[in-house]
Design an enzyme around this catalytic site. Structure first.
Site, PDB file in Angstrom:
ATOM      1  N   ASN A  62      81.552 -42.254  70.250  1.00  0.00           N
ATOM      2  CA  ASN A  62      81.412 -41.791  68.923  1.00  0.00           C
ATOM      3  C   ASN A  62      79.856 -41.439  68.785  1.00  0.00           C
ATOM      4  OD1 ASN A  62      80.858 -41.747  66.135  1.00  0.00           O
ATOM      5  ND2 ASN A  62      81.077 -43.983  65.730  1.00  0.00           N
ATOM      6  N   TRP A  63      79.808 -40.113  68.648  1.00  0.00           N
ATOM      7  CA  TRP A  63      78.298 -39.458  68.573  1.00  0.00           C
ATOM      8  C   TRP A  63      77.747 -39.699  67.235  1.00  0.00           C
ATOM      9  CZ3 TRP A  63      79.653 -34.166  71.273  1.00  0.00           C
ATOM     10  CH2 TRP A  63      79.925 -34.229  72.567  1.00  0.00           C
ATOM     11  N   LYS A  64      78.329 -40.108  66.144  1.00  0.00           N
ATOM     12  CA  LYS A  64      77.609 -40.259  65.072  1.00  0.00           C
ATOM     13  C   LYS A  64      76.975 -39.080  64.559  1.00  0.00           C
ATOM     14  CE  LYS A  64      77.683 -45.254  65.956  1.00  0.00           C
ATOM     15  NZ  LYS A  64      76.984 -46.514  65.650  1.00  0.00           N
ATOM     16  N   HIS A 100      85.051 -46.972  60.145  1.00  0.00           N
ATOM     17  CA  HIS A 100      84.012 -47.331  60.973  1.00  0.00           C
ATOM     18  C   HIS A 100      82.975 -48.331  59.927  1.00  0.00           C
ATOM     19  CE1 HIS A 100      80.145 -47.540  63.278  1.00  0.00           C
ATOM     20  NE2 HIS A 100      80.815 -47.216  64.381  1.00  0.00           N
ATOM     21  N   GLU A 148      79.887 -48.305  59.577  1.00  0.00           N
ATOM     22  CA  GLU A 148      79.015 -47.771  58.806  1.00  0.00           C
ATOM     23  C   GLU A 148      79.529 -46.995  57.683  1.00  0.00           C
ATOM     24  OE1 GLU A 148      77.661 -45.499  62.336  1.00  0.00           O
ATOM     25  OE2 GLU A 148      76.669 -47.342  63.194  1.00  0.00           O
ATOM     26  N   GLU A 150      84.728 -53.679  66.325  1.00  0.00           N
ATOM     27  CA  GLU A 150      83.150 -53.653  66.720  1.00  0.00           C
ATOM     28  C   GLU A 150      82.505 -54.740  65.537  1.00  0.00           C
ATOM     29  OE1 GLU A 150      82.480 -49.344  68.062  1.00  0.00           O
ATOM     30  OE2 GLU A 150      82.421 -49.434  65.648  1.00  0.00           O
ATOM     31  N   GLY A 189      74.476 -51.087  67.782  1.00  0.00           N
ATOM     32  CA  GLY A 189      73.033 -50.614  68.009  1.00  0.00           C
ATOM     33  C   GLY A 189      72.091 -51.391  68.189  1.00  0.00           C
ATOM     34  N   SER A 249      77.143 -52.044  71.411  1.00  0.00           N
ATOM     35  CA  SER A 249      76.139 -52.059  72.675  1.00  0.00           C
ATOM     36  C   SER A 249      77.032 -51.914  74.106  1.00  0.00           C
ATOM     37  CB  SER A 249      75.281 -53.180  72.593  1.00  0.00           C
ATOM     38  OG  SER A 249      74.463 -53.038  71.548  1.00  0.00           O
ATOM     39  N   GLY A 303      78.836 -46.004  71.027  1.00  0.00           N
ATOM     40  CA  GLY A 303      77.791 -45.110  70.272  1.00  0.00           C
ATOM     41  C   GLY A 303      76.614 -44.703  71.183  1.00  0.00           C
ATOM     42  N   GLY A 304      75.654 -45.155  71.284  1.00  0.00           N
ATOM     43  CA  GLY A 304      74.437 -44.821  72.002  1.00  0.00           C
ATOM     44  C   GLY A 304      74.643 -44.267  73.437  1.00  0.00           C
TER      45      GLY A 304
HETATM   46  P1  13P Z   1      76.449 -48.702  69.978  1.00  0.00           P
HETATM   47  O1  13P Z   1      77.254 -48.533  71.446  1.00  0.00           O
HETATM   48  O2  13P Z   1      75.461 -47.667  69.896  1.00  0.00           O
HETATM   49  O3  13P Z   1      76.132 -50.112  69.666  1.00  0.00           O
HETATM   50  O4  13P Z   1      77.481 -48.115  68.635  1.00  0.00           O
HETATM   51  C1  13P Z   1      78.746 -48.655  68.822  1.00  0.00           C
HETATM   52  C2  13P Z   1      79.629 -48.118  67.602  1.00  0.00           C
HETATM   53  O5  13P Z   1      79.222 -48.245  66.413  1.00  0.00           O
HETATM   54  C3  13P Z   1      80.712 -46.977  68.114  1.00  0.00           C
HETATM   55  O6  13P Z   1      81.331 -46.697  67.081  1.00  0.00           O
END
Ligand code: 13P
Length: 251
Positions: free
Chosen positions: A9-11, A95, A97, A167, A173, A213, A234-235
């Site tokens: 997920n590149w957000k 998600h 967010e 999640e 994050g 993470s 994510g990251g």
């Molecule tokens: P991180 O891997 O950066 O913690 O993010 C997880 C995430 O929200 C994937 O959708």
């Protein structure tokens, strides 16, 4: 047999050139990987740049959100059918967010999942508790509401096109991963919910991903657990080598 899914997920990162460069770096690192469904989710405006690169590869394209209407006067929204038109096979829905910053609720998430499935997309349906909810011992109640609300009215046949992503919000994050035991406990609970609402075969077939993470260093432990079928990353998905290190967890 559940085929593992590793989804990036590149957000809100990576313009067209950066997204194309990232996926171009990823392709050679995962081209020989078999038995893992590999998915990347760029921002809407980078979908076509990534689509061009991944054509003919083992990488699939996802969007990060969609609306539930097919078309109409809904300024700023994107319809699921338009994502299919843009080359997507998957879409992330609900998600944390989006729930936290954009007012998404179990009801709107449910509408979006239904619309995505109708358009032929695989829905990556996200659920997860906040730290406050975990500390108040509400994790299982919150997840039950999210699963029941998000999947209301969705048939067992349709559920074959749904991937659940657990999640925990406190692990996103933050560098804090749920321990393998914590994650396994929740994944088993979620599979149990599906067994209760649907049946054993449906529960045994659905993929449940862990997110929060995830890194090359911790993916193996998570993936060794019986109810963890992949990761939503994510990251660590923003660099080709670290994402490939997660995709290639079995090597
Ligand atoms: P991180 O891997 O950066 O913690 O993010 C997880 C995430 O929200 C994937 O959708």
């Amino acid at each position: 047999m559940r085929i593992p899914v590793i989804a990036g997920n590149w957000k809100l990162f990576k313009n067209q050139a950066d997204a194309a460069a990232l996926v171009a770096g990823l392709i050679p690192l995962v081209k020989d990987t078999v038995g893992v469904e590999i998915v990347v989710s760029p921002v809407f405006t980078s979908l076509s740049a990534v689509r061009e690169k991944i054509c003919g590869t083992n990488i699939k394209l996802s969007a990060q959100n969609c609306y539930w209407e097919e078309e109409g006067a809904f300024t700023g929204e994107i319809a699921p059918g338009m994502l299919v038109d843009a080359g997507c096979s998957h879409v992330i829905i609900g998600h944390s967010e989006r729930r936290q910053y954009f007012g998404e609720t179990n009801e709107t998430v449910n509408k979006k999942i239904k619309a995505a499935l109708k358009a032929g997309l695989v829905a990556i349906f996200c659920i997860g508790e906040t730290l406050e909810q975990r500390e108040a011992d509400k994790t299982f109640d919150v997840l039950r509401d999210q699963v029941n609300g998000g999947l209301a009215g969705i048939t067992a046949a349709d559920l074959a096109k749904v991937i659940i992503a657990y999640e925990p919000v406190w692990a996103i994050g933050t560098g804090k991963t749920a321990s393998d035991d914590q994650a396994q406990e929740v994944h088993a609970f979620i599979r149990g919910l599906i067994a209760g609402e649907y049946d054993q075969a449906t529960a045994a077939a659905i993929r449940i991903l862990y997110g929060g993470s995830v890194k090359p260093e911790n993916v193996k432990g998570l993936m060794s657990r019986p109810d963890i079928d992949g990761a939503l990353v994510g990251g660590a998905s923003l660099k080709a080598d670290s994402f490939a290190g997660i995709v290639n967890f079995g090597k």
